[in-house]
Design a protein around this motif. Structure first.
Motif, PDB file in Angstrom:
ATOM      1  N   GLN A  13      -6.969  -3.613  -3.145  1.00 39.48           N
ATOM      2  CA  GLN A  13      -8.257  -3.344  -2.501  1.00 39.48           C
ATOM      3  C   GLN A  13      -9.271  -2.785  -3.499  1.00 39.48           C
ATOM      4  O   GLN A  13     -10.434  -3.188  -3.502  1.00 39.48           O
ATOM      5  N   VAL A  14      -8.823  -1.868  -4.332  1.00 42.72           N
ATOM      6  CA  VAL A  14      -9.716  -1.288  -5.339  1.00 42.72           C
ATOM      7  C   VAL A  14     -10.125  -2.362  -6.340  1.00 42.72           C
ATOM      8  O   VAL A  14     -11.294  -2.456  -6.731  1.00 42.72           O
ATOM      9  N   ASN A  15      -9.169  -3.190  -6.739  1.00 40.73           N
ATOM     10  CA  ASN A  15      -9.469  -4.257  -7.679  1.00 40.73           C
ATOM     11  C   ASN A  15     -10.523  -5.215  -7.113  1.00 40.73           C
ATOM     12  O   ASN A  15     -11.394  -5.692  -7.841  1.00 40.73           O
ATOM     13  N   ASP A  16     -10.452  -5.474  -5.822  1.00 40.96           N
ATOM     14  CA  ASP A  16     -11.462  -6.336  -5.193  1.00 40.96           C
ATOM     15  C   ASP A  16     -12.858  -5.742  -5.356  1.00 40.96           C
ATOM     16  O   ASP A  16     -13.822  -6.464  -5.628  1.00 40.96           O
ATOM     17  N   GLU A  17     -12.962  -4.433  -5.193  1.00 40.48           N
ATOM     18  CA  GLU A  17     -14.268  -3.789  -5.358  1.00 40.48           C
ATOM     19  C   GLU A  17     -14.721  -3.822  -6.817  1.00 40.48           C
ATOM     20  O   GLU A  17     -15.898  -4.026  -7.111  1.00 40.48           O
ATOM     21  N   ILE A  18     -13.783  -3.639  -7.739  1.00 44.61           N
ATOM     22  CA  ILE A  18     -14.117  -3.734  -9.168  1.00 44.61           C
ATOM     23  C   ILE A  18     -14.638  -5.129  -9.481  1.00 44.61           C
ATOM     24  O   ILE A  18     -15.663  -5.291 -10.150  1.00 44.61           O
ATOM     25  N   ARG A  19     -13.950  -6.130  -8.996  1.00 46.44           N
ATOM     26  CA  ARG A  19     -14.391  -7.511  -9.231  1.00 46.44           C
ATOM     27  C   ARG A  19     -15.770  -7.777  -8.646  1.00 46.44           C
ATOM     28  O   ARG A  19     -16.587  -8.480  -9.243  1.00 46.44           O
ATOM     29  N   ALA A  20     -16.050  -7.191  -7.489  1.00 46.83           N
ATOM     30  CA  ALA A  20     -17.361  -7.373  -6.866  1.00 46.83           C
ATOM     31  C   ALA A  20     -18.472  -6.789  -7.736  1.00 46.83           C
ATOM     32  O   ALA A  20     -19.562  -7.373  -7.828  1.00 46.83           O
ATOM     33  N   ALA A  39      -3.567   4.214  -7.786  1.00 44.65           N
ATOM     34  CA  ALA A  39      -2.940   3.357  -6.779  1.00 44.65           C
ATOM     35  C   ALA A  39      -1.789   2.560  -7.392  1.00 44.65           C
ATOM     36  O   ALA A  39      -0.724   2.428  -6.777  1.00 44.65           O
ATOM     37  N   VAL A  40      -1.979   2.042  -8.592  1.00 47.61           N
ATOM     38  CA  VAL A  40      -0.910   1.301  -9.268  1.00 47.61           C
ATOM     39  C   VAL A  40       0.289   2.222  -9.501  1.00 47.61           C
ATOM     40  O   VAL A  40       1.436   1.845  -9.231  1.00 47.61           O
ATOM     41  N   HIS A  41       0.024   3.419  -9.971  1.00 47.25           N
ATOM     42  CA  HIS A  41       1.100   4.384 -10.215  1.00 47.25           C
ATOM     43  C   HIS A  41       1.863   4.684  -8.924  1.00 47.25           C
ATOM     44  O   HIS A  41       3.094   4.679  -8.913  1.00 47.25           O
ATOM     45  N   MET A 101       0.833  -1.183   0.000  1.00 49.23           N
ATOM     46  CA  MET A 101       0.000   0.000   0.000  1.00 49.23           C
ATOM     47  C   MET A 101       0.874   1.242   0.000  1.00 49.23           C
ATOM     48  O   MET A 101       2.001   1.237   0.433  1.00 49.23           O
ATOM     49  N   THR A 102       0.302   2.341  -0.444  1.00 55.53           N
ATOM     50  CA  THR A 102       1.068   3.558  -0.640  1.00 55.53           C
ATOM     51  C   THR A 102       1.076   4.484   0.559  1.00 55.53           C
ATOM     52  O   THR A 102       1.822   5.436   0.587  1.00 55.53           O
ATOM     53  N   GLY A 103       0.242   4.254   1.543  1.00 59.43           N
ATOM     54  CA  GLY A 103       0.125   5.153   2.665  1.00 59.43           C
ATOM     55  C   GLY A 103      -0.927   6.229   2.424  1.00 59.43           C
ATOM     56  O   GLY A 103      -1.323   6.933   3.332  1.00 59.43           O
ATOM     57  N   VAL A 104      -1.384   6.356   1.197  1.00 56.51           N
ATOM     58  CA  VAL A 104      -2.434   7.303   0.848  1.00 56.51           C
ATOM     59  C   VAL A 104      -3.527   6.545   0.115  1.00 56.51           C
ATOM     60  O   VAL A 104      -3.268   5.937  -0.912  1.00 56.51           O
ATOM     61  N   LEU A 117     -11.879   2.669 -11.637  1.00 54.09           N
ATOM     62  CA  LEU A 117     -10.776   2.516 -12.589  1.00 54.09           C
ATOM     63  C   LEU A 117      -9.743   3.622 -12.419  1.00 54.09           C
ATOM     64  O   LEU A 117      -8.538   3.364 -12.443  1.00 54.09           O
ATOM     65  N   VAL A 118     -10.215   4.845 -12.214  1.00 51.04           N
ATOM     66  CA  VAL A 118      -9.309   5.974 -12.002  1.00 51.04           C
ATOM     67  C   VAL A 118      -8.551   5.784 -10.692  1.00 51.04           C
ATOM     68  O   VAL A 118      -7.326   5.979 -10.628  1.00 51.04           O
ATOM     69  N   GLU A 119      -9.269   5.374  -9.636  1.00 48.49           N
ATOM     70  CA  GLU A 119      -8.629   5.140  -8.346  1.00 48.49           C
ATOM     71  C   GLU A 119      -7.602   4.021  -8.441  1.00 48.49           C
ATOM     72  O   GLU A 119      -6.502   4.112  -7.888  1.00 48.49           O
ATOM     73  N   TRP A 120      -7.948   2.953  -9.162  1.00 43.38           N
ATOM     74  CA  TRP A 120      -7.039   1.814  -9.317  1.00 43.38           C
ATOM     75  C   TRP A 120      -5.759   2.239 -10.042  1.00 43.38           C
ATOM     76  O   TRP A 120      -4.657   1.912  -9.623  1.00 43.38           O
ATOM     77  N   ALA A 121      -5.926   2.986 -11.134  1.00 48.11           N
ATOM     78  CA  ALA A 121      -4.756   3.431 -11.901  1.00 48.11           C
ATOM     79  C   ALA A 121      -3.851   4.316 -11.041  1.00 48.11           C
ATOM     80  O   ALA A 121      -2.621   4.181 -11.098  1.00 48.11           O
TER      81      ALA A 121
END
Length: 56
Positions: free
Chosen positions: A10-17, A42-44, A1-4, A36-40
């Motif tokens: 976690q976001v991907n889990d919600e997308i999958r749901a 977080a990945v960055h 996790m990034t600390g922010v 999708l924006v949040e996931w991208a």
């Protein structure tokens, strides 16, 4: 996790749901787009944090 915010995982889990039924419900489209924006982001952030660790 990034600390922010949440981790990409976690976001991907919600997308999958949202897709759990095999189709995205019409009322979930806006939430899906926001995720999708949040996931991208977080990945960055996670990649940048990993690169900083390697450089240290």
């Amino acid at each position: 996790m990034t600390g922010v915010g949440r981790s990409a995982e976690q976001v991907n889990d919600e997308i999958r749901a949202l897709w759990a039924g095999g189709q995205l419900a019409a009322e979930d489209v806006d939430r899906y787009r926001a995720l999708l924006v949040e996931w991208a982001a977080a990945v960055h952030a996670e990649r940048a944090a990993g690169e900083q660790q390697l450089a240290a």
